[in-house]
Enzyme design. Structure first.
Site, PDB file in Angstrom:
ATOM      1  N   ASP A 202       0.821  -1.210   0.000  1.00  0.00           N
ATOM      2  CA  ASP A 202       0.000   0.000   0.000  1.00  0.00           C
ATOM      3  C   ASP A 202       0.856   1.261   0.000  1.00  0.00           C
ATOM      4  OD1 ASP A 202      -2.617   1.371   0.418  1.00  0.00           O
ATOM      5  OD2 ASP A 202      -1.716   1.929   2.333  1.00  0.00           O
TER       6      ASP A 202
ATOM      7  N   GLU B 221       1.154  -0.605  -5.136  1.00  0.00           N
ATOM      8  CA  GLU B 221       0.129   0.413  -5.361  1.00  0.00           C
ATOM      9  C   GLU B 221       0.881   1.746  -5.444  1.00  0.00           C
ATOM     10  OE1 GLU B 221      -2.880   3.482  -4.032  1.00  0.00           O
ATOM     11  OE2 GLU B 221      -1.763   2.445  -2.465  1.00  0.00           O
TER      12      GLU B 221
END
Length: 636
Positions: free
Chosen positions: A317, A370
């Site tokens: 993330d 990401e």
């Protein structure tokens, strides 16, 4: 007098050396709480890194939370505190009482705990995970030779707590890991996904953070059961040939008093300078990637999930927030690197180390970034100064695609390039196309309600959009609920609106997505040359006036190729003709106008023979009556 010989379970000189160098990849077997035998005594060995603490003791149910009962011994040179406590029972709660350099006392959960008290409680639990039961040897062996570049990857992104709930429960109604494992296997096999990606698994205090503010990096959240239950779920998915990916959050952590923030009374896990160590927008702390012990904490954690719990990939993330020192910050709120630039050199080195170790030790696993900017070589080789990830989320494609799909079809002809631009950089990285949870929260609307028009138009737009996504270069990810056109935005507080499947429009979308997923998984042309220039070819990328896109997907051997035609307007093109490269027969595989997809059900020929008639710059062509928002997929 000679120093006594360390017992095998204790922190030794080599452990300290490797941890201090940032290379103790199984440090989780030494730090934390571990059930051991000391002579004839059964008990628990506790070890915690608190380098600037004046003293540390273990408090818990076993000593009535007495701060004096079980003091810990400081091990030099790193400041690791240890102690052995006999007769501690399984699942007893505990914390570390840390005396800070100022003489204050703070109580912290164990950073290496494997199990935690259910929120709102914040204590760690003693829990033995040394003998997890696995029967997925066949899957794990196959994984060693698996290559994500050559195989289908279609991911179902799921939040366990809101996928389904048990009705009428007084508590949260959560499915356990085992409940969920049984149900998700049936659903995913039926739909045709290859992988499940779970968000919110590492222990976190606040449901509303969706698991992106972690306090227990080594603990599967107790919301859904024990670590053994979690392992059972992973094992069950593997037995049914379904991969499992976890969201992993090495970018930041919350300021909760029991968590990692100011762990020993000083910035231990985070940068000391708040301009480096805090995210002003998120109200969280940033890991200090220049500190070997912190890098080790994170790299060992990635290995813990991939090796110890057999996880097949980590979706990392907020990578951009780690790479850029000025991410989300104004002038004066960040510190340039030694070259005066905004690149976090320590985070770059961390990623190279992380990916080299995780993928080097675990061939067939995936590390997925990401990353939302144009940072070069995110999936490039570390040896070539890349970051070494397996895949990168294609956020550029996602943004362009959603902007195009929101447009009234009348205006799409003026924005045609939004759908073609991604192919100009499609091979610069190894991409995965994503329509994730982030696109259906915070007043962004559900996917269905992003679509223009009313009634039929909304559903038809969504169908043609999904078909374009599935045919486009790149692996695939859909968030739960999107596959049956969830009406409302997602909320972690309630289950998906499964009752919508009683409505024919929603059932039609699910039928369409199911058949697209099975087409993707079963046709090599859809994936095996995904990262090669020869895998995709436009037939007509310039039909802006009619807002029609036609393209081919090629298999490596050229024997089973696919032709996609996608009409993004409500205009019927009864006289539509598409150019093709060969004078062959073209078999209709998928037709969005079938009744089960919400179409008219008009009968159509299943085979079309190309004629020698130039069209789209091709020597051959055939005619096909293209309905409003029509999609046709042919094999040749």
């Amino acid at each position: 007098m000679a120093e006594r010989k360390k017992k095998t379970y204790e922190i030794g000189e080599l452990d300290q050396y490797l941890f201090g160098q940032g290379n103790h990849y199984e440090i989780y077997k030494k730090l934390g709480s571990h059930r051991v035998k000391d002579g004839h005594r059964q008990g628990v060995y506790f070890a915690v890194w608190a380098p600037h603490a004046k003293s540390v003791s273990v408090v818990g149910e076993f000593n009535e939370w007495d701060t004096q009962a079980n003091p810990m011994k400081r091990e030099e040179p790193l400041g690791i505190y240890t102690c052995f406590i006999p007769k501690v029972q399984e699942d007893m709660m505990y914390k570390y009482c840390i005396e800070t350099y100022t003489g204050d006392y703070i109580f912290k959960a164990d950073p290496f705990a494997n199990y935690a008290e259910l929120r709102p409680g914040t204590a760690s639990r003693v829990h033995d995970i040394s003998e997890l039961k696995w029967s997925d040897t066949q899957w794990m062996k196959r994984r060693e030779d698996w290559d994500h570049k050559k195989e289908p990857v279609s991911v179902y992104e799921v939040h366990i707590g809101s996928w389904k709930k048990h009705p009428g429960c007084e508590d949260d109604g959560f499915y356990t890991y085992r409940d969920f494992g049984k149900e998700i296997v049936k659903y995913v096999k039926d739909m045709g996904y290859t992988h499940v990606e779970l968000i919110g698994i590492a222990e976190h205090p606040f449901d509303g953070s969706w698991g992106y503010q972690v306090t227990g990096y080594y603990a599967p959240t107790s919301r859904y059961g024990t670590p053994q239950d979690f392992a059972w779920m992973v094992n069950h998915l593997h037995q049914h040939n379904i991969g499992i990916i976890l969201d992993w959050v090495p970018a930041h952590f919350p300021k909760d008093a029991h968590g990692l923030a100011d762990f020993d009374g000083t910035p231990t896990f985070e940068y000391a300078d708040p301009r480096m160590g805090e995210h002003p927008d998120w109200g969280t702390k940033i890991f200090d990637y220049g500190k070997n012990e912190v890098r080790n904490f994170l790299i060992a954690n990635a290995l813990f999930w991939v090796e110890y719990f057999h996880i097949d990939g980590l979706r990392v993330d907020a990578v951009a927030s780690m790479l850029y020192l000025d991410y989300g910050k104004n002038a004066g709120e960040w510190v340039p690197n030694k070259y005066g630039e905004n690149k976090n050199l320590e985070a770059i080195d961390f990623f190279k180390h992380l990916n080299s170790v995780v993928l080097g030790r675990n061939p067939g696993a995936m590390m997925i970034a990401e990353e939302s900017t144009a940072w070069p070589k995110v999936t490039g080789d570390v040896e070539d100064d890349g970051l070494g990830f397996s895949l990168k989320w294609n956020m550029g494609w996602m943004h362009d695609f959603t902007e195009y799909m929101k447009l009234d079809p009348y205006f799409r002809k003026d924005n045609h390039n939004l759908m073609t631009f991604a192919m100009s950089y499609a091979y610069s990285e190894n991409y995965i196309l994503v329509l994730s949870h982030d696109e259906v929260v915070h007043l962004k609307c559900s996917m269905l309600n992003k679509m223009p028009g009313l009634g039929f138009d909304k559903y038809a737009n969504l169908k043609v959009g999904y078909a374009f996504m599935m045919g486009h270069v790149g692996k695939k990810l859909l968030f739960m609920g999107q596959e049956f056109a969830q009406l409302r935005e997602w909320s972690e507080e309630r289950e998906l609106d499964w009752y919508l499947l009683a409505e024919p429009e929603h059932q039609a979308i699910q039928n369409w997505v199911r058949d697209l997923l099975h087409l993707y998984k079963n046709k090599k042309a859809m994936y095996e040359a995904d990262h090669e220039f020869g895998g995709f070819e436009w037939i007509n990328a310039d039909d802006a006036y009619r807002s029609i896109f036609s393209f081919m997907r090629h298999s490596k051997d050229g024997k089973k190729n696919l032709l996609f035609v996608c009409n993004f307007t409500p205009m019927e093109r009864a006289d539509y003709r598409v150019g093709v490269p060969k004078r062959k027969q073209y078999k209709l595989l998928l037709n969005s106008d079938e009744e089960k997809y919400g179409g008219t059900g008009e009968k159509r020929p299943q085979v079309y023979k190309a004629q020698k008639q130039e069209c789209d710059g091709r020597p051959y062509s055939f005619a096909y009556s293209l309905p409003p928002y029509g999609v046709a997929v042919f094999e040749f």
